[in-house]
Design a protein around this motif. Structure first.
Motif, PDB file in Angstrom:
ATOM      1  N   GLU A 155      38.387  45.052  40.397  1.00 41.62           N
ATOM      2  CA  GLU A 155      39.890  44.580  40.036  1.00 41.62           C
ATOM      3  C   GLU A 155      40.548  45.628  39.131  1.00 41.62           C
ATOM      4  O   GLU A 155      39.809  45.967  38.332  1.00 41.62           O
ATOM      5  CB  GLU A 155      39.693  43.303  39.165  1.00 41.62           C
ATOM      6  CG  GLU A 155      39.163  42.068  40.022  1.00 41.62           C
ATOM      7  CD  GLU A 155      40.327  41.647  41.031  1.00 41.62           C
ATOM      8  OE1 GLU A 155      41.542  41.464  40.580  1.00 41.62           O
ATOM      9  OE2 GLU A 155      40.034  41.350  42.135  1.00 41.62           O
ATOM     10  N   TRP A 200      51.058  41.077  43.003  1.00 41.85           N
ATOM     11  CA  TRP A 200      50.374  41.544  44.371  1.00 41.85           C
ATOM     12  C   TRP A 200      49.338  42.190  44.245  1.00 41.85           C
ATOM     13  O   TRP A 200      48.262  42.303  45.145  1.00 41.85           O
ATOM     14  CB  TRP A 200      51.288  41.800  45.398  1.00 41.85           C
ATOM     15  CG  TRP A 200      51.908  43.132  45.105  1.00 41.85           C
ATOM     16  CD1 TRP A 200      53.068  43.409  44.438  1.00 41.85           C
ATOM     17  CD2 TRP A 200      51.420  44.270  45.545  1.00 41.85           C
ATOM     18  NE1 TRP A 200      53.341  44.669  44.473  1.00 41.85           N
ATOM     19  CE2 TRP A 200      52.404  45.468  45.155  1.00 41.85           C
ATOM     20  CE3 TRP A 200      50.190  44.592  46.352  1.00 41.85           C
ATOM     21  CZ2 TRP A 200      51.956  46.828  45.562  1.00 41.85           C
ATOM     22  CZ3 TRP A 200      50.033  46.032  46.778  1.00 41.85           C
ATOM     23  CH2 TRP A 200      51.022  46.991  46.364  1.00 41.85           C
ATOM     24  N   ARG A 210      45.875  44.523  43.624  1.00 37.87           N
ATOM     25  CA  ARG A 210      44.509  43.839  42.988  1.00 37.87           C
ATOM     26  C   ARG A 210      43.566  44.784  42.764  1.00 37.87           C
ATOM     27  O   ARG A 210      42.897  44.627  41.686  1.00 37.87           O
ATOM     28  CB  ARG A 210      44.047  42.829  44.203  1.00 37.87           C
ATOM     29  CG  ARG A 210      44.736  41.651  44.667  1.00 37.87           C
ATOM     30  CD  ARG A 210      45.205  40.746  43.672  1.00 37.87           C
ATOM     31  NE  ARG A 210      44.146  40.182  43.047  1.00 37.87           N
ATOM     32  CZ  ARG A 210      43.983  39.491  41.823  1.00 37.87           C
ATOM     33  NH1 ARG A 210      45.378  39.460  41.281  1.00 37.87           N
ATOM     34  NH2 ARG A 210      43.041  38.858  41.095  1.00 37.87           N
ATOM     35  N   ALA A 256      45.949  45.939  47.676  1.00 34.98           N
ATOM     36  CA  ALA A 256      45.194  44.419  47.899  1.00 34.98           C
ATOM     37  C   ALA A 256      44.673  44.149  49.216  1.00 34.98           C
ATOM     38  O   ALA A 256      45.092  44.950  50.177  1.00 34.98           O
ATOM     39  CB  ALA A 256      46.264  43.373  47.279  1.00 34.98           C
ATOM     40  N   GLU A 257      43.907  43.383  49.245  1.00 35.39           N
ATOM     41  CA  GLU A 257      43.216  43.135  50.754  1.00 35.39           C
ATOM     42  C   GLU A 257      44.442  42.452  51.558  1.00 35.39           C
ATOM     43  O   GLU A 257      45.151  41.754  50.809  1.00 35.39           O
ATOM     44  CB  GLU A 257      42.129  42.051  50.452  1.00 35.39           C
ATOM     45  CG  GLU A 257      40.970  42.512  49.934  1.00 35.39           C
ATOM     46  CD  GLU A 257      39.985  43.372  50.776  1.00 35.39           C
ATOM     47  OE1 GLU A 257      40.298  43.525  52.058  1.00 35.39           O
ATOM     48  OE2 GLU A 257      39.278  44.112  50.344  1.00 35.39           O
TER      49      GLU A 257
END
Length: 295
Positions: free
Chosen positions: A34, A63, A65, A88-89
């Motif tokens: 993270e 948004w 991560r 982010a994923e």
């Protein structure tokens, strides 16, 4: 703390009110896990630093991560604007803009969305103001397009949105020095090349330079391109050899408090060993050259 005590990638120096503010990729492991945020350090001499001060921490429901990378802070319109990249994923890597009333932050989201094109893997957006035109120059990642690209897009005057279609400035293969890598598409082809860390600087001569980094024969390296027209759209002519070699790169130019132009960069390009370094730089008829010893 001493300069050598600070783990930092992608250093960016802001000079303001007799102080140096040092920003950069400051998460202990910016590759995995993270994202924490961005810290800023403050100095009067580039060697002794106070901090870290928490310049940015992600707000709730932000948004991004992970991969909190390469913050830059620009003074614009009476405020401080931070440009930085996140991932982010399920969300492409992208650059967004944040605002604060102090160089120490806290920086809050300014643009409602990232300013790089949706669906593109992008990073390292940098602000450049040319007359009445405001631009963001950024990289489209080699992991998506194989031959990394550098693009420019007009921004609205308030830095809230991108205006019009982005303009391709060049691909990594247009320079002679980046080394080919294996593509990430499983094809086994070794024709991919990296673009990283663009920064624009207009020299005392009026020439417009674009610094950018890639992987070369000595590891991480930084090359220089010059705009033939003196404008962001180019065309851009590459210097045949990189200016920084030996695992040095992601550089920017700042003016020291005593008036010398200097190049800030990180070395080596290995986590957690990367550190902020700087060296004086000057412009000659032949272009940019390093001057003096590395700090």
């Amino acid at each position: 703390m001493k300069r050598d005590d600070i783990q930092i990638r992608d250093p960016y120096i802001l000079c303001e009110d007799g102080l140096y503010y040092l920003y950069g990729t400051t998460d202990p492991d910016p590759w995995r896990g993270e994202g924490v945020g961005f810290d800023v350090y403050v100095s009067r001499d580039l060697e002794e630093w106070e901090g870290p001060h928490p310049a940015f921490r992600p707000p709730g429901r932000f948004w991004g991560r992970f991969n909190f990378w390469a913050p830059e802070v620009h003074v614009y319109g009476g405020a401080y604007y931070l440009f930085a990249s996140f991932k982010a994923e399920g969300h492409c890597r992208a650059t967004q803009v944040f605002r604060a009333t102090s160089p120490l932050g806290p920086f809050r989201p300014h643009s409602p969305d990232p300013l790089t094109p949706r669906g593109w893997e992008c990073l390292d957006g940098t602000l450049y103001v040319e007359g009445e035109q405001t631009w963001m120059v950024f990289c489209r990642e080699w992991v998506q397009v194989h031959d990394g690209e550098i693009w420019a897009v007009r921004l609205s005057e308030d830095l809230l949105t991108a205006v019009g279609a982005p303009v391709l400035l060049f691909r990594a293969s247009s320079a002679s020095w980046p080394a080919p890598l294996e593509r990430r598409d499983g094809s086994g082809r070794h024709d991919a090349r990296v673009t990283d860390g663009p920064f624009l600087w207009r020299g005392p001569s009026g020439r417009l330079y674009l610094l950018w980094s890639s992987l070369g024969s000595t590891g991480y390296e930084m090359g220089v391109a010059v705009s033939r027209t003196g404008k962001v759209e180019g065309p851009w002519i590459h210097e045949p050899e990189p200016l920084l070699v030996g695992d040095r790169g992601h550089a920017m130019i700042f003016r020291t408090l005593d008036g010398r132009w200097s190049l800030a960069y990180h070395h080596p390009n290995r986590t957690p060993e990367e550190r902020f370094h700087y060296v004086e730089v000057e412009e000659s008829e032949e272009g940019l050259r390093l001057k003096g010893e590395e700090h």
